[in-house]
Design an enzyme around this catalytic site. Structure first.
Site, mmCIF file in Angstrom:
data_model
loop_
_atom_site.group_PDB
_atom_site.id
_atom_site.type_symbol
_atom_site.label_atom_id
_atom_site.label_comp_id
_atom_site.label_asym_id
_atom_site.label_seq_id
_atom_site.Cartn_x
_atom_site.Cartn_y
_atom_site.Cartn_z
ATOM 1 N N HIS A 81 38.951 41.142 36.445
ATOM 2 C CA HIS A 81 38.981 42.591 36.225
ATOM 3 C C HIS A 81 37.569 43.166 36.142
ATOM 4 O O HIS A 81 37.312 44.274 36.635
ATOM 5 C CB HIS A 81 39.770 42.925 34.964
ATOM 6 C CG HIS A 81 41.192 42.459 35.014
ATOM 7 N ND1 HIS A 81 42.008 42.411 33.897
ATOM 8 C CD2 HIS A 81 41.955 42.011 36.044
ATOM 9 C CE1 HIS A 81 43.200 41.962 34.249
ATOM 10 N NE2 HIS A 81 43.184 41.701 35.538
ATOM 11 N N HIS A 238 48.034 46.775 40.448
ATOM 12 C CA HIS A 238 47.248 45.793 39.705
ATOM 13 C C HIS A 238 47.000 44.549 40.539
ATOM 14 O O HIS A 238 45.915 43.952 40.463
ATOM 15 C CB HIS A 238 47.934 45.408 38.398
ATOM 16 C CG HIS A 238 47.103 44.439 37.618
ATOM 17 N ND1 HIS A 238 46.016 44.829 36.867
ATOM 18 C CD2 HIS A 238 47.140 43.085 37.536
ATOM 19 C CE1 HIS A 238 45.437 43.769 36.342
ATOM 20 N NE2 HIS A 238 46.099 42.685 36.729
ATOM 21 N N ASP A 242 43.411 42.853 41.257
ATOM 22 C CA ASP A 242 43.097 41.426 41.104
ATOM 23 C C ASP A 242 42.467 40.854 42.370
ATOM 24 O O ASP A 242 41.495 40.087 42.315
ATOM 25 C CB ASP A 242 44.376 40.642 40.798
ATOM 26 C CG ASP A 242 44.745 40.641 39.329
ATOM 27 O OD1 ASP A 242 43.900 41.007 38.493
ATOM 28 O OD2 ASP A 242 45.889 40.258 39.021
ATOM 29 N N HIS A 265 46.254 34.696 42.300
ATOM 30 C CA HIS A 265 44.865 34.235 42.222
ATOM 31 C C HIS A 265 44.650 32.957 43.029
ATOM 32 O O HIS A 265 43.612 32.792 43.673
ATOM 33 C CB HIS A 265 44.483 33.998 40.768
ATOM 34 C CG HIS A 265 44.568 35.220 39.919
ATOM 35 N ND1 HIS A 265 43.730 36.304 40.095
ATOM 36 C CD2 HIS A 265 45.395 35.538 38.894
ATOM 37 C CE1 HIS A 265 44.034 37.233 39.194
ATOM 38 N NE2 HIS A 265 45.039 36.796 38.465
#
Length: 295
Positions: A81, A238, A242, A265
């Site tokens: 972030h 969001h 990321d 991720h």
């Protein structure tokens, strides 16, 4: 387009709890010389080298967040972030001192980091800003999950998710991304999780600092946060945030299009490593010479 490198004008500090470790940490973002990149320093560790230079290869774990590791085995969790805020606000060089094992989650978005960087200000440096320009498509696939980079005139981010709950369902976002778009469209979008997963995550040592004040929590088809969502499609936005942070471990802003479908991720970092393994698919580019010619 910002053609010269920048660092923060002055140091700025903040503190908070790590979403997974539950550990409190204080962070100070300091100016750094041109061509330094982003370097994290675990100031609580003094018995061995405590610096972690950000790179694609420094990423060591990607379960529910991005964790980086230095040469001496020192790690730092949940950097994505802050990394998203740094790249989209045009900060190329910074020393980030952290006195704990994980970056604070703050409210679960990049908004607090944007506010800190705004307070620190920005200073131009006498070195050209380098961009990764995508020349050929690179893609990684894992079952029904996919992430790719392809050519584009600027930086574009597209993401699609599909969850079997009415709280989320199928969502897609496709944005031409610059600082203004990041501030307006993504920076305040929070991380999210499912109530039924919390006990299992805590048994793994994760989500110990998570709660309704730093994540959107879903139970079945219901959103538990009393204030509700900040945007109807906050979840996919969001995920795009990321991805931007995960791509900045490359060390440079990007000229290209990122597309993610159900990616996380792990797949984002697999894409970073796939790109690094394909030197024919990208080049480093500056625009200072182009500016001089135009003038």
């Amino acid at each position: 387009m910002q053609v010269f490198q920048h660092t923060v004008r002055s140091a700025a500090s903040f503190a908070g709890v790590g979403v997974h470790t539950g550990a409190q940490a204080r962070v100070t973002v300091r100016p750094a010389a041109a061509d330094t990149g982003v370097v994290f320093v675990r100031s609580d560790i003094t018995d061995r080298p405590n610096q972690i230079a950000v790179s694609g290869e420094a990423v060591c774990r990607t379960q529910l967040g991005t964790v980086i590791e230095g040469q001496a085995g020192v790690t730092l969790a949940t950097i994505e972030h802050l990394m998203a805020a740094l790249v989209m606000l045009g900060i190329d060089n910074a020393i980030v001192e952290v006195d704990g094992p994980e970056m604070p989650i703050m409210d679960g978005s990049s908004a607090a980091f944007v506010a800190v960087l705004d307070a620190a200000g920005k200073r131009a440096q006498a070195a050209p800003r380098r961009f990764i320009e995508i020349l050929q498509t690179v893609e990684v696939v894992d079952g029904d999950k996919r992430a790719s980079l392809s050519t584009a005139a600027g930086f574009e981010v597209a993401f699609e998710i599909d969850f079997p709950t009415a709280a989320i369902g199928r969502q897609r976002v496709d944005l031409a991304m610059d600082e203004r778009a990041f501030r307006d469209e993504l920076a305040d979008c929070r991380t999210f999780g499912f109530l039924h997963e919390v006990e299992a995550l805590r048994a793994l040592g994760l989500a110990r600092g998570g709660g309704l004040d730093n994540a959107v929590v879903i139970d079945g088809d219901a959103i538990l946060n009393p204030e509700g969502l900040r945007r109807p499609d906050e979840f996919v936005r969001h995920k795009a945030l990321d991805a931007i942070g995960d791509l900045y471990v490359l060390g440079f802003p990007m000229i290209g299009r990122f597309e993610g479908v159900r990616a996380g991720h792990g797949l984002n970092n697999a894409l970073v490593r796939a790109l690094l393994a394909r030197p024919d698919a990208w080049r480093l580019r500056t625009f200072v010479q182009d500016l001089a010619v135009a003038v």
